[in-house]
Write an enzyme that holds these catalytic residues in place. Sequence first.
Site, PDB file in Angstrom:
ATOM      1  N   THR A 144       0.712  -0.836  -0.176  1.00 33.76           N
ATOM      2  CA  THR A 144      -0.184   0.128  -0.236  1.00 33.76           C
ATOM      3  C   THR A 144       0.760   1.434   0.419  1.00 33.76           C
ATOM      4  O   THR A 144       1.411   1.416   0.979  1.00 33.76           O
ATOM      5  CB  THR A 144      -0.954   0.029   1.189  1.00 33.76           C
ATOM      6  OG1 THR A 144      -1.977  -1.521   1.500  1.00 33.76           O
ATOM      7  CG2 THR A 144      -1.775   1.573   0.957  1.00 33.76           C
ATOM      8  N   LYS A 219      -6.871   1.867  -2.811  1.00 30.61           N
ATOM      9  CA  LYS A 219      -6.704   1.884  -1.445  1.00 30.61           C
ATOM     10  C   LYS A 219      -6.927   2.481  -0.796  1.00 30.61           C
ATOM     11  O   LYS A 219      -7.654   2.421   0.152  1.00 30.61           O
ATOM     12  CB  LYS A 219      -5.083   0.799  -1.617  1.00 30.61           C
ATOM     13  CG  LYS A 219      -4.292   0.213  -0.019  1.00 30.61           C
ATOM     14  CD  LYS A 219      -5.080  -0.571   0.258  1.00 30.61           C
ATOM     15  CE  LYS A 219      -5.163  -1.110   1.389  1.00 30.61           C
ATOM     16  NZ  LYS A 219      -5.802  -2.015   1.797  1.00 30.61           N
ATOM     17  N   LYS A 287      -0.081   5.410   9.088  1.00 30.50           N
ATOM     18  CA  LYS A 287       0.588   5.112   7.603  1.00 30.50           C
ATOM     19  C   LYS A 287      -0.877   5.873   6.111  1.00 30.50           C
ATOM     20  O   LYS A 287      -0.150   6.830   5.423  1.00 30.50           O
ATOM     21  CB  LYS A 287       1.051   4.537   6.982  1.00 30.50           C
ATOM     22  CG  LYS A 287       2.235   4.439   5.499  1.00 30.50           C
ATOM     23  CD  LYS A 287       1.070   3.345   4.748  1.00 30.50           C
ATOM     24  CE  LYS A 287       1.386   2.143   4.766  1.00 30.50           C
ATOM     25  NZ  LYS A 287       1.082   0.982   3.735  1.00 30.50           N
TER      26      LYS A 287
HETATM   27  N1  LIG Z   1      -1.369  -6.270   7.668  1.00 32.35           N
HETATM   28  C1  LIG Z   1      -2.603  -6.115   6.570  1.00 32.35           C
HETATM   29  O1  LIG Z   1      -3.689  -5.973   7.027  1.00 32.35           O
HETATM   30  C2  LIG Z   1      -2.524  -5.414   5.177  1.00 32.35           C
HETATM   31  C3  LIG Z   1      -1.569  -4.343   5.000  1.00 32.35           C
HETATM   32  N2  LIG Z   1      -1.413  -4.078   4.077  1.00 32.35           N
HETATM   33  C4  LIG Z   1      -0.073  -3.534   3.499  1.00 32.35           C
HETATM   34  O2  LIG Z   1       0.693  -4.779   3.487  1.00 32.35           O
HETATM   35  C5  LIG Z   1       2.025  -3.830   3.372  1.00 32.35           C
HETATM   36  C6  LIG Z   1       2.570  -4.581   4.328  1.00 32.35           C
HETATM   37  O3  LIG Z   1       1.343  -5.219   5.706  1.00 32.35           O
HETATM   38  P1  LIG Z   1       2.154  -5.635   6.438  1.00 32.35           P
HETATM   39  O4  LIG Z   1       2.517  -7.439   6.493  1.00 32.35           O
HETATM   40  O5  LIG Z   1       1.020  -6.303   7.557  1.00 32.35           O
HETATM   41  O6  LIG Z   1       3.508  -5.384   7.027  1.00 32.35           O
HETATM   42  P2  LIG Z   1       4.509  -5.566   8.052  1.00 32.35           P
HETATM   43  O7  LIG Z   1       5.063  -4.660   8.780  1.00 32.35           O
HETATM   44  O8  LIG Z   1       4.400  -7.117   8.960  1.00 32.35           O
HETATM   45  O9  LIG Z   1       5.501  -6.129   7.249  1.00 32.35           O
HETATM   46  C7  LIG Z   1       6.183  -5.228   6.267  1.00 32.35           C
HETATM   47  C8  LIG Z   1       7.738  -5.890   5.358  1.00 32.35           C
HETATM   48  O10 LIG Z   1       8.304  -4.405   4.403  1.00 32.35           O
HETATM   49  C9  LIG Z   1       9.779  -5.148   4.792  1.00 32.35           C
HETATM   50  N3  LIG Z   1      10.128  -3.777   4.872  1.00 32.35           N
HETATM   51  C10 LIG Z   1      10.111  -2.145   6.118  1.00 32.35           C
HETATM   52  N4  LIG Z   1      11.134  -2.154   5.771  1.00 32.35           N
HETATM   53  C11 LIG Z   1      11.593  -2.425   4.817  1.00 32.35           C
HETATM   54  C12 LIG Z   1      13.329  -1.892   4.296  1.00 32.35           C
HETATM   55  N5  LIG Z   1      13.472  -0.229   4.131  1.00 32.35           N
HETATM   56  N6  LIG Z   1      13.507  -2.627   3.511  1.00 32.35           N
HETATM   57  C13 LIG Z   1      12.863  -3.341   3.366  1.00 32.35           C
HETATM   58  N7  LIG Z   1      11.956  -3.721   2.972  1.00 32.35           N
HETATM   59  C14 LIG Z   1      10.980  -3.656   3.932  1.00 32.35           C
HETATM   60  C15 LIG Z   1       9.569  -5.888   6.516  1.00 32.35           C
HETATM   61  O11 LIG Z   1      11.103  -6.200   5.964  1.00 32.35           O
HETATM   62  P3  LIG Z   1      11.508  -6.690   7.581  1.00 32.35           P
HETATM   63  O12 LIG Z   1      10.891  -8.704   8.171  1.00 32.35           O
HETATM   64  O13 LIG Z   1      13.224  -7.012   7.689  1.00 32.35           O
HETATM   65  O14 LIG Z   1      10.905  -5.746   8.351  1.00 32.35           O
HETATM   66  C16 LIG Z   1       8.732  -6.901   5.863  1.00 32.35           C
HETATM   67  O15 LIG Z   1       9.168  -8.045   5.011  1.00 32.35           O
HETATM   68  C17 LIG Z   1       2.057  -3.057   3.120  1.00 32.35           C
HETATM   69  O16 LIG Z   1       1.722  -1.899   3.080  1.00 32.35           O
HETATM   70  C18 LIG Z   1       0.519  -2.693   4.734  1.00 32.35           C
HETATM   71  O17 LIG Z   1       0.030  -0.926   3.782  1.00 32.35           O
HETATM   72  C19 LIG Z   1      -3.063  -4.441   3.389  1.00 32.35           C
HETATM   73  C20 LIG Z   1      -3.592  -5.129   3.127  1.00 32.35           C
HETATM   74  C21 LIG Z   1      -3.634  -5.588   5.141  1.00 32.35           C
HETATM   75  O1  LIG Z   2      -4.664  -2.136   4.740  1.00 33.45           O
HETATM   76  C1  LIG Z   2      -5.320  -3.367   5.192  1.00 33.45           C
HETATM   77  C2  LIG Z   2      -6.845  -3.613   5.252  1.00 33.45           C
HETATM   78  C3  LIG Z   2      -7.067  -4.485   6.602  1.00 33.45           C
HETATM   79  C4  LIG Z   2      -8.681  -4.912   5.931  1.00 33.45           C
HETATM   80  O2  LIG Z   2      -8.472  -4.641   4.708  1.00 33.45           O
HETATM   81  O3  LIG Z   2      -8.754  -5.714   7.064  1.00 33.45           O
END
Ligand SMILES: NC(=O)C1=CN([C@@H]2O[C@H](COP(=O)(O)OP(=O)(O)OC[C@H]3O[C@@H](n4cnc5c(N)ncnc54)[C@H](OP(=O)(O)O)[C@@H]3O)[C@@H](O)[C@H]2O)C=CC1
Ligand SMILES: O=CCCC(=O)O
Length: 342
Positions: A144, A219, A287
């Site tokens: 996102t 989104k 964010k």
């Molecule tokens: N969780 C949710 O319900 C949802 C999340 N999203 C979106 O999806 C995306 C991921 O979310 P989510 O999986 O929950 O987040 P997490 O915080 O669990 O994972 C984030 C990922 O990004 C990596 N990362 C962060 N900073 C860096 C960097 N500087 N360089 C390289 N890799 C980096 C992390 O690596 P490392 O493991 O090393 O920290 C990890 O793999 C976000 O944009 C979020 O807004 C969308 C829908 C639903």
């Molecule tokens: O970006 C996060 C979305 C979470 C949801 O759709 O439930």
Amino acid sequence: MAAASFLLSPRVTLPLRRGSRLLVSCSATSSSSSSDAAGGVGFQGRVGFLGLGIMGAPMASNLMKAGCDITVWNRTKSKCDPLLSLGAKMAPYRFESSPARVASSCDVTFAMLADPESAFEVACGANGAAEGMAAGKGYVDVSTVDDATSKLIGKRITSTGASFLEAPVSGSKKPAEDGLLIFLTAGDESLYKRVAPLLDVMGKSRFYLGDVGNGAAMKLVVNMVMGSMMVSFAEGLLLSEKVGLDPNTVVEVISQGAINAPMFSLKGPSMVKAAYPTAFPLKHQQKDLRLALALAESVSQPIPTAAAANELYKVAKSLGLADQDFSAVIEALKAEMQSSQH
Ligand SMILES: NC(=O)C1=CN([C@@H]2O[C@H](COP(=O)(O)OP(=O)(O)OC[C@H]3O[C@@H](n4cnc5c(N)ncnc54)[C@H](OP(=O)(O)O)[C@@H]3O)[C@@H](O)[C@H]2O)C=CC1
Ligand SMILES: O=CCCC(=O)O
């Protein structure tokens, strides 16, 4: 932003049941579905996956379980281990892995990163995916981010001759585990069709929204609504308690009426117990509100409710709740209540 085009021509598949999909609305694009393509899940080639956090890990895992040839990379290497034990690869075997090496060894590479900064860094930074891209390859960013970042990434990727698709997802940890995400895609339509079988493994529906930026905007609009809804719900739970009602009954009443939402039924009972097991980290919700506010600002659209909600998520972050579930925003309200009593 070509809002009219995505309002008029969504290309949507809805689930009949797992593994069986109905095409409900077609744009002028091809109506071929995943079942048309040959082999396995209907995608032939190697798939890279960058970013194995809460969302990326189950998404990559579902692709693995569906029989895809997956190569993974994550900044924190240990998060690759569960995927490697399922049979995923790290690329290439003799060298230090990097997004560039994954991209150069795969036909299509997905990225699921935290925020605009990390999505840009992994795609366009030193040893970033773009360095491994070339004509015939595809890059699908499911993180996102804001539309400007997505366009920058798209420009860098396409400058190599490769194709770019943005495809942020609606749905959280459990839908990611269950393969029930909703993809909000925009960008290269041929790449969209090529990866549709993969999206169908990870999701229950997909929208093709036209130009790069429209997926990101969609989104952010959805998550802006969600962030405000959660704050309103938290206010209701606390007010009910203050006036002597049982907040569990509030959850029950809401679940039976017109404002019922799965989110309230799912999160309400644990919020009442002050438990916030992380599915969607609060820092990511803040964010998304920050990015939605910038989007609104770019078209001079007032979004005062979302702006107020954003302030509360900022307070929650300052209370150390950034990595808790976003439902922990209720704790910021509790803190404000306490400070107003003193
Ligand atoms: N969780 C949710 O319900 C949802 C999340 N999203 C979106 O999806 C995306 C991921 O979310 P989510 O999986 O929950 O987040 P997490 O915080 O669990 O994972 C984030 C990922 O990004 C990596 N990362 C962060 N900073 C860096 C960097 N500087 N360089 C390289 N890799 C980096 C992390 O690596 P490392 O493991 O090393 O920290 C990890 O793999 C976000 O944009 C979020 O807004 C969308 C829908 C639903
Ligand atoms: O970006 C996060 C979305 C979470 C949801 O759709 O439930």
